[in-house]
Scaffold this motif. Structure first.
Motif, short mmCIF file in Angstrom:
data_model
loop_
_atom_site.label_atom_id
_atom_site.label_comp_id
_atom_site.label_asym_id
_atom_site.label_seq_id
_atom_site.Cartn_x
_atom_site.Cartn_y
_atom_site.Cartn_z
N UNK A 289 0.83 -1.21 0.00
CA UNK A 289 0.00 0.00 0.00
C UNK A 289 0.86 1.26 0.00
N UNK A 290 0.44 2.26 -0.77
CA UNK A 290 1.12 3.55 -0.82
C UNK A 290 0.07 4.64 -0.63
N UNK A 291 0.31 5.53 0.33
CA UNK A 291 -0.57 6.68 0.53
C UNK A 291 -0.24 7.71 -0.55
N UNK A 292 -1.15 7.91 -1.48
CA UNK A 292 -0.90 8.77 -2.63
C UNK A 292 -0.96 10.26 -2.28
N UNK A 293 -1.35 10.59 -1.06
CA UNK A 293 -1.53 11.99 -0.69
C UNK A 293 -0.56 12.47 0.39
N UNK A 294 0.21 11.58 0.99
CA UNK A 294 1.06 11.98 2.11
C UNK A 294 2.46 11.42 1.97
N UNK A 295 3.44 12.24 2.33
CA UNK A 295 4.83 11.82 2.27
C UNK A 295 5.40 11.99 0.88
N UNK A 296 6.72 12.04 0.79
CA UNK A 296 7.38 12.13 -0.52
C UNK A 296 7.45 10.74 -1.12
N UNK A 297 6.82 10.56 -2.28
CA UNK A 297 6.86 9.30 -3.00
C UNK A 297 7.73 9.48 -4.24
N UNK A 298 8.68 8.56 -4.42
CA UNK A 298 9.61 8.64 -5.54
C UNK A 298 9.36 7.47 -6.48
N UNK A 299 9.24 7.77 -7.77
CA UNK A 299 9.28 6.70 -8.78
C UNK A 299 10.66 6.75 -9.41
N UNK A 300 11.36 5.62 -9.37
CA UNK A 300 12.74 5.56 -9.84
C UNK A 300 12.86 4.46 -10.90
N UNK A 301 13.42 4.83 -12.06
CA UNK A 301 13.48 3.90 -13.19
C UNK A 301 14.91 3.73 -13.69
N UNK A 302 15.27 2.49 -13.97
CA UNK A 302 16.50 2.22 -14.72
C UNK A 302 16.20 1.50 -16.02
N UNK A 303 14.94 1.14 -16.24
CA UNK A 303 14.57 0.42 -17.46
C UNK A 303 14.70 -1.08 -17.28
N UNK A 304 14.02 -1.82 -18.13
CA UNK A 304 13.98 -3.27 -17.99
C UNK A 304 13.68 -3.93 -19.33
N UNK A 305 14.28 -5.10 -19.55
CA UNK A 305 13.98 -5.87 -20.74
C UNK A 305 12.52 -6.26 -20.82
N UNK A 306 11.86 -6.42 -19.67
CA UNK A 306 10.43 -6.73 -19.66
C UNK A 306 9.65 -5.66 -20.43
N UNK A 307 9.96 -4.40 -20.16
CA UNK A 307 9.27 -3.30 -20.84
C UNK A 307 9.53 -3.35 -22.34
N UNK A 308 10.79 -3.59 -22.72
CA UNK A 308 11.14 -3.65 -24.14
C UNK A 308 10.34 -4.71 -24.87
N UNK A 309 10.27 -5.90 -24.28
CA UNK A 309 9.67 -7.04 -25.00
C UNK A 309 8.16 -6.89 -25.10
N UNK A 310 7.48 -6.46 -24.04
CA UNK A 310 6.02 -6.36 -24.14
C UNK A 310 5.61 -5.23 -25.08
N UNK A 311 6.36 -4.13 -25.09
CA UNK A 311 6.05 -3.05 -26.02
C UNK A 311 6.39 -3.46 -27.45
#
Length: 337
Positions: A289-311
């Motif tokens: 669970x993530x509280x979408x309204x409280x606290x600093x939430x960071x989305x951090x990406x390095x990329x993945x072969x999973x993304x490449x193949x499904x796209x």
């Protein structure tokens, strides 16, 4: 060697860079990524990147066997420091049932498409469900593709953009002001873009690999998107900001923790990054669970072969249905073992 081999019943398809440009579709890419990250995945299906290199050239392989879809494959990235740095991207797709080569795809545009689509999915999961004030740091390809993808899933109240070159940030603001329903303005500093923003999009490489945003600029309940620090030597977010975060949602947790300069530096400064970083799949599935309204939430990406193949599979399916691509006159032999 064996004599029991056979060629594919359907000739492999080659998709050029122009084909990929014509077939690219944000809605379909976002759906493909969401489907991949809400399926049962494991580290064995998408292992880390494989590197081979010399002082003059390098090669990176990003394989994946997605749980979703009919295809598996890998993206190969090849770089050469000849007269200048030159890089090529090639995605190979194979049928899961027959092991036949299905397609070869120029991956030049796929990386940007899949990265921004995944960012949109990840950010939607942790950002407030209301019109957002967005601060964009950067005005190049990544900033443009990410803001475009985010607009498919989020509602904007206003957008502020900064990049060091005045003409670039003004062109960015002018272009997106015409595209979005919210006003877009160019500002004269990264601080002016970030302060008071509900969502801070970091999409600019610093010239000296120092952070592009400072902790004191970011509000206590902001969402921060970081996509520009994908190797140990790159920096985008300061350790002080990560120390204030309540969660770091990562598309590839192991690579984010051990391969991103931001997280490496934060650990060195005493931040408990292991307790902060959680997988995107766990958030999307409701396991974390993530509280979408409280606290600093960071989305951090390095990329993945999973993304490449499904796209890439999405692009291949669209190519077959819409008549794009070039059938190869020959294929590779698939053998029984």
């Amino acid at each position: 060697m064996t004599t029991s081999g056979r060629l594919p019943a359907i000739p492999p398809l080659f998709l050029t860079d122009e084909d990929v440009a014509a077939l690219s579709n944000w809605t379909h890419a976002i759906d493909a990524v969401r489907g991949a990250y809400t399926a049962a995945e494991s580290s064995t299906r998408t292992p880390g990147r494989i590197f081979a290199q010399s002082p003059r050239e390098w090669m990176r392989i990003m394989p994946s066997v997605p749980e979703s879809g009919r295809l598996l494959g890998a993206k190969s990235i090849v770089g050469s420091f000849g007269e200048e740095l030159r890089v090529s991207y090639l995605i190979s797709l194979f049928d899961k049932e027959t092991a036949d080569l299905v397609a070869l795809i120029d991956g030049n545009r796929v990386t940007g498409l899949r990265t921004a689509a995944t960012t949109a999915v990840g950010t939607e999961a942790i950002a407030p469900a209301r019109p957002l004030t967005v601060g964009v740091i950067g005005s190049g390809f990544e900033a443009r593709s990410h803001l475009t993808a985010l607009a498919y899933l989020l509602e904007f109240a206003e957008v502020r953009v900064f990049s060091p070159t005045q003409s670039n940030r003004e062109a960015f603001a002018r272009d997106f002001d015409a595209q979005l329903s919210a006003p877009v303005t160019a500002v004269t500093s990264a601080r002016a873009a970030a302060e008071g923003a509900d969502l801070v999009l970091c999409a600019a490489r610093s010239r000296d690999e120092s952070p592009t945003v400072q902790a004191e600029w970011v509000g206590p309940d902001a969402t921060v998107v970081s996509i520009g620090s994908t190797t140990p030597g790159q920096r985008e977010l300061p350790a002080a900001l990560l120390a204030r975060a309540t969660v770091v949602v990562a598309d590839a947790p192991e690579e984010v923790v051990h391969g991103s300069g931001d997280l490496i530096a934060a650990r060195a400064e005493g931040v408990d990054v292991d307790s902060l970083v959680v997988p995107l799949s766990g958030v999307l599935l409701g396991e974390i669970p993530v509280d979408r309204d409280a606290g600093i939430r960071v989305y951090k990406s390095t990329g993945s072969g999973l993304q490449d193949i499904v796209v890439a599979e999405m692009l291949y399916d669209r190519a077959r249905s819409e008549g794009y691509g070039h059938e190869l006159p020959v294929g590779i032999v698939t053998t029984k073992k």
